[in-house]
Design an enzyme around this catalytic site. Structure first.
Site, PDB file in Angstrom:
ATOM      1  N   LYS A  22     -16.843  30.736  27.816  1.00 32.51           N
ATOM      2  CA  LYS A  22     -16.282  30.655  29.162  1.00 32.51           C
ATOM      3  C   LYS A  22     -16.478  29.266  29.753  1.00 32.51           C
ATOM      4  O   LYS A  22     -15.567  28.687  30.366  1.00 32.51           O
ATOM      5  CB  LYS A  22     -16.944  31.690  30.066  1.00 32.51           C
ATOM      6  CG  LYS A  22     -16.430  31.677  31.491  1.00 32.51           C
ATOM      7  CD  LYS A  22     -17.368  32.338  32.484  1.00 32.51           C
ATOM      8  CE  LYS A  22     -18.544  31.456  32.812  1.00 32.51           C
ATOM      9  NZ  LYS A  22     -19.248  31.855  34.061  1.00 32.51           N
ATOM     10  N   ASN A  23     -17.672  28.701  29.573  1.00 32.25           N
ATOM     11  CA  ASN A  23     -17.976  27.400  30.171  1.00 32.25           C
ATOM     12  C   ASN A  23     -17.226  26.253  29.507  1.00 32.25           C
ATOM     13  O   ASN A  23     -17.194  25.152  30.051  1.00 32.25           O
ATOM     14  CB  ASN A  23     -19.483  27.144  30.123  1.00 32.25           C
ATOM     15  CG  ASN A  23     -20.255  28.039  31.080  1.00 32.25           C
ATOM     16  OD1 ASN A  23     -19.691  28.593  32.015  1.00 32.25           O
ATOM     17  ND2 ASN A  23     -21.547  28.192  30.839  1.00 32.25           N
ATOM     18  N   ARG A  94     -17.157  28.589  41.413  1.00 36.49           N
ATOM     19  CA  ARG A  94     -17.449  27.171  41.619  1.00 36.49           C
ATOM     20  C   ARG A  94     -16.679  26.276  40.663  1.00 36.49           C
ATOM     21  O   ARG A  94     -16.366  25.136  40.992  1.00 36.49           O
ATOM     22  CB  ARG A  94     -18.947  26.927  41.453  1.00 36.49           C
ATOM     23  CG  ARG A  94     -19.839  27.608  42.449  1.00 36.49           C
ATOM     24  CD  ARG A  94     -21.269  27.132  42.319  1.00 36.49           C
ATOM     25  NE  ARG A  94     -21.370  25.713  42.563  1.00 36.49           N
ATOM     26  CZ  ARG A  94     -21.545  25.155  43.770  1.00 36.49           C
ATOM     27  NH1 ARG A  94     -21.650  25.910  44.827  1.00 36.49           N
ATOM     28  NH2 ARG A  94     -21.620  23.855  43.893  1.00 36.49           N
ATOM     29  N   CYS A 118     -21.856  31.777  42.682  1.00 36.46           N
ATOM     30  CA  CYS A 118     -22.994  32.696  42.685  1.00 36.46           C
ATOM     31  C   CYS A 118     -24.186  32.100  43.431  1.00 36.46           C
ATOM     32  O   CYS A 118     -24.182  30.930  43.809  1.00 36.46           O
ATOM     33  CB  CYS A 118     -23.384  33.053  41.247  1.00 36.46           C
ATOM     34  SG  CYS A 118     -23.762  31.655  40.199  1.00 36.46           S
ATOM     35  N   ARG A 123     -25.759  23.788  44.355  1.00 38.22           N
ATOM     36  CA  ARG A 123     -25.232  22.941  43.284  1.00 38.22           C
ATOM     37  C   ARG A 123     -24.216  21.995  43.909  1.00 38.22           C
ATOM     38  O   ARG A 123     -23.012  22.208  43.833  1.00 38.22           O
ATOM     39  CB  ARG A 123     -24.615  23.814  42.179  1.00 38.22           C
ATOM     40  CG  ARG A 123     -25.658  24.634  41.452  1.00 38.22           C
ATOM     41  CD  ARG A 123     -25.104  25.289  40.218  1.00 38.22           C
ATOM     42  NE  ARG A 123     -24.410  26.524  40.541  1.00 38.22           N
ATOM     43  CZ  ARG A 123     -23.876  27.337  39.633  1.00 38.22           C
ATOM     44  NH1 ARG A 123     -23.950  27.030  38.351  1.00 38.22           N
ATOM     45  NH2 ARG A 123     -23.273  28.436  39.979  1.00 38.22           N
ATOM     46  N   PRO A 124     -24.690  20.944  44.567  1.00 41.07           N
ATOM     47  CA  PRO A 124     -23.789  20.079  45.337  1.00 41.07           C
ATOM     48  C   PRO A 124     -22.800  19.351  44.436  1.00 41.07           C
ATOM     49  O   PRO A 124     -23.076  19.060  43.277  1.00 41.07           O
ATOM     50  CB  PRO A 124     -24.748  19.086  46.016  1.00 41.07           C
ATOM     51  CG  PRO A 124     -25.961  19.072  45.142  1.00 41.07           C
ATOM     52  CD  PRO A 124     -26.080  20.467  44.604  1.00 41.07           C
ATOM     53  N   ILE A 125     -21.629  19.073  45.008  1.00 42.81           N
ATOM     54  CA  ILE A 125     -20.595  18.383  44.232  1.00 42.81           C
ATOM     55  C   ILE A 125     -20.489  16.912  44.644  1.00 42.81           C
ATOM     56  O   ILE A 125     -19.479  16.272  44.394  1.00 42.81           O
ATOM     57  CB  ILE A 125     -19.238  19.081  44.393  1.00 42.81           C
ATOM     58  CG1 ILE A 125     -18.793  19.073  45.862  1.00 42.81           C
ATOM     59  CG2 ILE A 125     -19.286  20.504  43.864  1.00 42.81           C
ATOM     60  CD1 ILE A 125     -17.342  19.420  46.027  1.00 42.81           C
ATOM     61  N   ASP A 126     -21.572  16.394  45.240  1.00 40.44           N
ATOM     62  CA  ASP A 126     -21.516  15.001  45.670  1.00 40.44           C
ATOM     63  C   ASP A 126     -21.303  14.047  44.499  1.00 40.44           C
ATOM     64  O   ASP A 126     -20.686  12.981  44.657  1.00 40.44           O
ATOM     65  CB  ASP A 126     -22.791  14.621  46.435  1.00 40.44           C
ATOM     66  CG  ASP A 126     -24.046  14.781  45.606  1.00 40.44           C
ATOM     67  OD1 ASP A 126     -24.190  15.830  44.957  1.00 40.44           O
ATOM     68  OD2 ASP A 126     -24.882  13.861  45.594  1.00 40.44           O
ATOM     69  N   LEU A 127     -21.784  14.408  43.316  1.00 39.85           N
ATOM     70  CA  LEU A 127     -21.591  13.531  42.160  1.00 39.85           C
ATOM     71  C   LEU A 127     -20.127  13.472  41.743  1.00 39.85           C
ATOM     72  O   LEU A 127     -19.650  12.429  41.294  1.00 39.85           O
ATOM     73  CB  LEU A 127     -22.459  13.995  40.985  1.00 39.85           C
ATOM     74  CG  LEU A 127     -23.968  13.864  41.205  1.00 39.85           C
ATOM     75  CD1 LEU A 127     -24.739  14.497  40.057  1.00 39.85           C
ATOM     76  CD2 LEU A 127     -24.352  12.392  41.351  1.00 39.85           C
ATOM     77  N   ASP A 308     -29.074  29.047  31.455  1.00 42.37           N
ATOM     78  CA  ASP A 308     -28.296  30.279  31.386  1.00 42.37           C
ATOM     79  C   ASP A 308     -28.890  31.308  30.424  1.00 42.37           C
ATOM     80  O   ASP A 308     -28.376  32.421  30.312  1.00 42.37           O
ATOM     81  CB  ASP A 308     -26.854  29.975  30.975  1.00 42.37           C
ATOM     82  CG  ASP A 308     -26.005  29.485  32.140  1.00 42.37           C
ATOM     83  OD1 ASP A 308     -26.492  29.531  33.278  1.00 42.37           O
ATOM     84  OD2 ASP A 308     -24.863  29.059  31.909  1.00 42.37           O
ATOM     85  N   ILE A 330     -33.862  23.655  36.524  1.00 40.72           N
ATOM     86  CA  ILE A 330     -32.471  23.337  36.846  1.00 40.72           C
ATOM     87  C   ILE A 330     -32.077  23.881  38.217  1.00 40.72           C
ATOM     88  O   ILE A 330     -31.622  23.144  39.085  1.00 40.72           O
ATOM     89  CB  ILE A 330     -31.522  23.905  35.766  1.00 40.72           C
ATOM     90  CG1 ILE A 330     -31.964  23.448  34.364  1.00 40.72           C
ATOM     91  CG2 ILE A 330     -30.081  23.468  36.042  1.00 40.72           C
ATOM     92  CD1 ILE A 330     -31.899  21.968  34.119  1.00 40.72           C
ATOM     93  N   ARG A 400     -17.875  38.435  34.730  1.00 40.87           N
ATOM     94  CA  ARG A 400     -17.576  37.009  34.829  1.00 40.87           C
ATOM     95  C   ARG A 400     -17.888  36.285  33.529  1.00 40.87           C
ATOM     96  O   ARG A 400     -17.329  35.216  33.285  1.00 40.87           O
ATOM     97  CB  ARG A 400     -18.374  36.365  35.967  1.00 40.87           C
ATOM     98  CG  ARG A 400     -18.003  36.831  37.364  1.00 40.87           C
ATOM     99  CD  ARG A 400     -18.800  36.082  38.422  1.00 40.87           C
ATOM    100  NE  ARG A 400     -18.801  34.656  38.138  1.00 40.87           N
ATOM    101  CZ  ARG A 400     -19.892  33.884  38.125  1.00 40.87           C
ATOM    102  NH1 ARG A 400     -21.080  34.420  38.373  1.00 40.87           N
ATOM    103  NH2 ARG A 400     -19.799  32.612  37.873  1.00 40.87           N
TER     104      ARG A 400
END
Length: 421
Positions: A22-23, A94, A118, A123-127, A308, A330, A400
């Site tokens: 999936k990933n 996400r 979830c 899990r910021p998306i600033d990067l 995971d 993590i 999922r």
């Protein structure tokens, strides 16, 4: 609302065919936005997250054709009609943010809702944003959306990730494929799913090297073309079913399994009491001497122990001999399965980012509540070994990430069924 009922105590033996990852599938699906030609993805896992991404791409105007019998999905973005990824779709998952880089690179603009997902931690998306800005995109945040523009196209640049980010690496790698000049992504993620994405992009005409290392180099090209790509096996599913074999003292052959995809996980499981045997067609996982031993685990970016697989590994340690210290480095909220395991008789003490697990002789079946995807399957694993009946509630999380979980376990001798209230 569905729930899963498990009658524990069965030793699992048999064969489980692994699904596509999936990933890996989610970023691969987003690559269709980089070309007007058709993209064919084989070995597609049909999961709720995949359906959510298909819905999002269709909303953007991508034509999608699914063939469940051959597990192939074809995407064609030639008739793209929108560059807006709305909140109602993005909030479900996400990974929807993965359309940001391709849209900006190919179409010069993107309007993407800030993601939901979830509850395992921030899990910021600033990067993602800083990386696209380094490539020349103008970005504004407003009303819950990321508004990105690059009317003159993106330009290659060096970008160093302050922390390793898998989706950040994927987003920037896709964007840089069509940027002018060379891009270097430094401190990039090294996961197999990153390598799989790079192979697909190169098949579409991109020029990417260094995937699998911490520095990825992308030479931008003017356009990409269509391609047919087979998605690699799901290493998290592989690890989960390996633990199912270990915790039930069983013997399972994982069809398409590759021990090289779990380089840190396999040695730790071997220390605990499992033997792995690799063949051309898959991976055999067999319990040794009918018992497991406690081992210490720390999650880390690949090639370290995958976060995971942390919840599943903790479940295994619950009935192992001795004690185990499990440290989560993590995500900060990834011990939400602990209270549920304790309801089943586990002896777990949490100290900040670490959990001390003292093995007990057996777990006891109980009604439990799933809180996220991997926590859900950890409770299923606990139910497989527990005495009596376990009811796992809120199993929509499982859908999922695990395709046909009940059937795969049942074919190996588990007494498991899905109930609908």
């Amino acid at each position: 609302m569905h729930k899963i009922r498990i009658q524990g105590g069965k030793t699992l033996k048999g064969t489980i065919p692994l699904s596509g990852a999936k990933n890996a599938a989610l970023p691969l699906m987003a690559t269709c936005l980089l070309t007007d030609d058709a993209l064919h993805l084989q070995n597609m896992p049909f999961l709720s997250d995949i359906s959510s991404m298909i819905d999002l791409l269709a909303q953007l105007g991508v034509e999608v054709h699914s063939d469940t019998s051959s597990k192939t999905v074809t995407f064609n973005a030639k008739g793209l009609s929108s560059t807006t990824a709305p909140y109602d779709l993005v909030r479900k998952m996400r990974a929807s943010v993965l359309v940001l880089g391709p849209l900006v690179a190919r179409h010069g603009e993107a309007h993407v809702s800030l993601p939901g997902g979830c509850a395992i931690g921030t899990r910021p998306i600033d990067l993602h944003i800083k990386g696209l800005q380094a490539l020349g995109a103008e970005i504004e945040l407003g009303e819950g959306y990321i508004h990105a523009k690059a009317s003159q196209g993106l330009k290659g640049a060096d970008f160093t990730f302050s922390v390793v980010s898998v989706t950040g690496t994927e987003n920037l790698m896709m964007a840089a494929a069509l940027a002018k000049g060379q891009t270097r992504l430094i401190n990039a993620a090294r996961e197999p799913e990153i390598v799989d994405l790079a192979h697909c992009l190169n098949g579409m005409g991109a020029k990417i090297s260094g995937m699998g290392t911490d520095t990825i180099t992308i030479e931008g090209v003017e356009k990409l073309h269509g391609y047919t790509h087979r998605i690699l096996p799901d290493r998290i599913e592989m690890g989960t079913y390996a633990i199912a074999a270990a915790i039930t003292h069983g013997d399972i052959f994982l069809e398409y399994g590759d021990v090289n995809l779990i380089p840190s996980f396999a040695p730790l499981l071997e220390q605990s009491g499992v033997k792995f045997t690799q063949s051309e067609t898959g991976l055999r996982v067999k319990s040794v001497n009918g018992k497991n031993h406690g081992v210490d685990i720390m999650t880390e970016p690949f090639p370290g122990f995958a976060t995971d697989l942390q919840a599943q590994a903790m479940t295994l340690m619950c009935t192992a001999e001795g004690a185990s210290m499990i440290t989560e480095s993590i995500f900060e909220n990834r011990f939400m399965h602990v209270p549920e395991l304790c309801r089943m008789g586990a002896n777990i003490t949490v100290h900040g980012s670490s959990a001390l697990v003292r093995g007990v002789p057996h777990l006891i079946g109980a009604p439990v509540m799933a809180t996220d995807l991997r926590a859900s399957v950890s409770l299923v694993l606990a139910g497989l070994v527990a005495q009596g009946e376990t009811l796992v509630n809120r199993v929509y999380h499982l859908d999922r990430g695990y395709e046909g979980l009940e059937e795969k376990l049942r074919n190996c001798g588990a007494e498991i069924e899905r109930l609908q209230e």
